[in-house]
Design a protein around this motif. Structure first.
Motif, PDB file in Angstrom:
ATOM      1  N   CYS A 121     -28.145   7.823   3.156  1.00 12.88           N
ATOM      2  CA  CYS A 121     -26.945   7.576   2.350  1.00 12.88           C
ATOM      3  C   CYS A 121     -25.752   8.430   2.770  1.00 12.88           C
ATOM      4  O   CYS A 121     -24.896   8.761   1.940  1.00 12.88           O
ATOM      5  N   TYR A 122     -25.674   8.779   4.040  1.00 15.05           N
ATOM      6  CA  TYR A 122     -24.553   9.598   4.493  1.00 15.05           C
ATOM      7  C   TYR A 122     -23.216   8.901   4.269  1.00 15.05           C
ATOM      8  O   TYR A 122     -22.212   9.535   3.925  1.00 15.05           O
ATOM      9  N   ASP A 123     -23.188   7.572   4.430  1.00 15.38           N
ATOM     10  CA  ASP A 123     -21.923   6.835   4.356  1.00 15.38           C
ATOM     11  C   ASP A 123     -21.302   6.836   2.963  1.00 15.38           C
ATOM     12  O   ASP A 123     -20.108   6.547   2.809  1.00 15.38           O
ATOM     13  N   GLN A 180     -19.908  13.339   3.614  1.00 13.29           N
ATOM     14  CA  GLN A 180     -19.016  12.604   4.512  1.00 13.29           C
ATOM     15  C   GLN A 180     -17.563  12.722   4.066  1.00 13.29           C
ATOM     16  O   GLN A 180     -16.659  12.920   4.885  1.00 13.29           O
ATOM     17  N   GLN A 181     -17.319  12.605   2.773  1.00 11.30           N
ATOM     18  CA  GLN A 181     -15.960  12.675   2.256  1.00 11.30           C
ATOM     19  C   GLN A 181     -15.329  14.029   2.540  1.00 11.30           C
ATOM     20  O   GLN A 181     -14.154  14.117   2.916  1.00 11.30           O
ATOM     21  N   ASP A 207     -18.764   4.696  -3.239  1.00 11.47           N
ATOM     22  CA  ASP A 207     -18.946   3.298  -2.834  1.00 11.47           C
ATOM     23  C   ASP A 207     -17.923   2.440  -3.568  1.00 11.47           C
ATOM     24  O   ASP A 207     -18.253   1.737  -4.528  1.00 11.47           O
ATOM     25  N   ARG A 222     -14.488  14.348   6.214  1.00  8.06           N
ATOM     26  CA  ARG A 222     -13.292  13.570   6.529  1.00  8.06           C
ATOM     27  C   ARG A 222     -12.029  14.301   6.069  1.00  8.06           C
ATOM     28  O   ARG A 222     -11.035  14.359   6.781  1.00  8.06           O
TER      29      ARG A 222
END
Length: 347
Positions: free
Chosen positions: A204-206, A211-212, A162, A215
């Protein structure tokens, strides 16, 4: 008494309750100097530290946590984990303890088991016990909830991306770069049919490492001109069902020739199931995991894996928290570079 005069110092055993002032008088330094040594403050000389430490040992001084709490410091920090079974976490804790060892600050560990209500109550307890700060490792709490807690206690979060957070700090491995290392290593083996085993994450996936890493996998495949061949194979959020899902992946007639696993937590069971089915690794299926866990390094397993330096993460998170406790206000969002350890599972 000596020749009618009073001795200048009393026997250590007659001193009664030993306080920080007693230590200061015994070592011939100020109370502030003793306090700096106790909290391992920056700039303390070896001479001062040795002098104060010698007095502490001679006097048997044991700091009062409750008294420190009344003055605003308890010289304790909390470390909140969500899954004590993950073999990566002891490395993080070792990093925390390594930084704290020279100081008089101690870490208290709580386990939240990925349950939001339990995580919240544990943080509240750490605040109630007047801990000086908290390190959260891969929490499942929304960023705004963590920011609210950070108004009451300094917080550093590990495994939580974050970069826009203002009230708390983050310390992470560069998870995108780690995934890219895995893909590039498989490409270097002449493989192009590369899938990724990842995991469903509704909460809290974002901000998650999942997620990283997804990506980083996609970007590395695209950079190799393989964007259309990129495939994510998602495992259920419930880890209790993963063996069945991994078995289904191995039995899929369109199974890729190579797979990057989001974590050794699934890469090692995948290796085991492949062996049970007689699937040759790496000839029929090349596998790379993430975390470089001690189990994966065993010769019988020999799992190729991305190393995110858990001990380094723990140490950096602790140093960052201590600077926040000392008064730093501006948020820090730090990343450390990963490395790849190649073993038999990827050629």
């Amino acid at each position: 008494m000596d020749g009618g005069g009073e001795t200048k110092t009393k026997d250590v055993g007659q001193l009664g309750r030993v306080t920080i002032r007693t230590v200061a008088a015994h070592s011939g330094v100020s109370v502030a100097a003793v306090s700096k040594v106790l909290r391992n403050a920056y700039g303390v000389s070896d001479n001062l530290r040795n002098k104060v430490t010698a007095s502490i040992d001679a006097l048997g001084y044991r700091p009062s946590r409750s008294a420190r709490g009344l003055r605003g410091r308890t010289f304790t920090i909390g470390v909140l984990l969500i899954d004590i079974a993950n073999p990566f976490l002891p490395q993080v804790i070792a990093g925390v303890n390594g930084v704290l060892a020279p100081s008089n600050i101690r870490a208290m560990i709580g386990v939240g088991q990925a349950e939001t209500q339990l995580e919240t109550s544990l943080i509240e307890s750490m605040i109630d016990y007047k801990m000086d700060g908290v390190i959260l490792v891969a929490p499942r709490l929304p960023s705004d909830v963590i920011a609210t807690f950070a108004r009451d206690i300094p917080i550093v979060v590990v495994g939580y991306h974050d970069p826009g957070a203002q009230n708390f700090d983050t310390v992470n491995c560069d998870d995108e770069a780690g995934a890219a290392l895995a893909v590039q290593a498989l490409l270097a083996q002449g493989l192009s049919d590369i899938g990724m085993l990842t995991v469903e994450q509704k909460v809290c996936y974002d901000v998650s490492v999942v997620q990283q890493r997804e990506r980083g996998y996609r970007d590395a495949m695209a950079a190799a001109g393989l964007a259309k061949q990129a495939r994510l194979h998602r495992l259920p959020e419930n880890f209790a069902t993963h063996d069945a899902a991994l078995s289904a992946f191995l039995d899929d007639p369109e199974r890729p020739a190579a797979v990057f696993c989001w974590s050794d937590l699934d890469a090692i069971p995948l290796l085991n199931l492949a062996a049970a089915r007689g699937i040759g690794v790496p000839d029929q299926l090349a596998i790379i995991g993430y975390d470089n866990s001690p189990l994966g390094a065993l010769n019988l397993i020999s799992l190729s894996s991305v190393d995110q330096d858990g001990q380094g993460l723990g140490a950096l998170a602790t140093e960052t928290l201590l600077s926040r406790i000392e008064g730093r206000k501006a948020a820090l969002h730090l990343k450390i570079p990963p490395s790849l350890v190649l073993r038999r599972s990827a050629g």
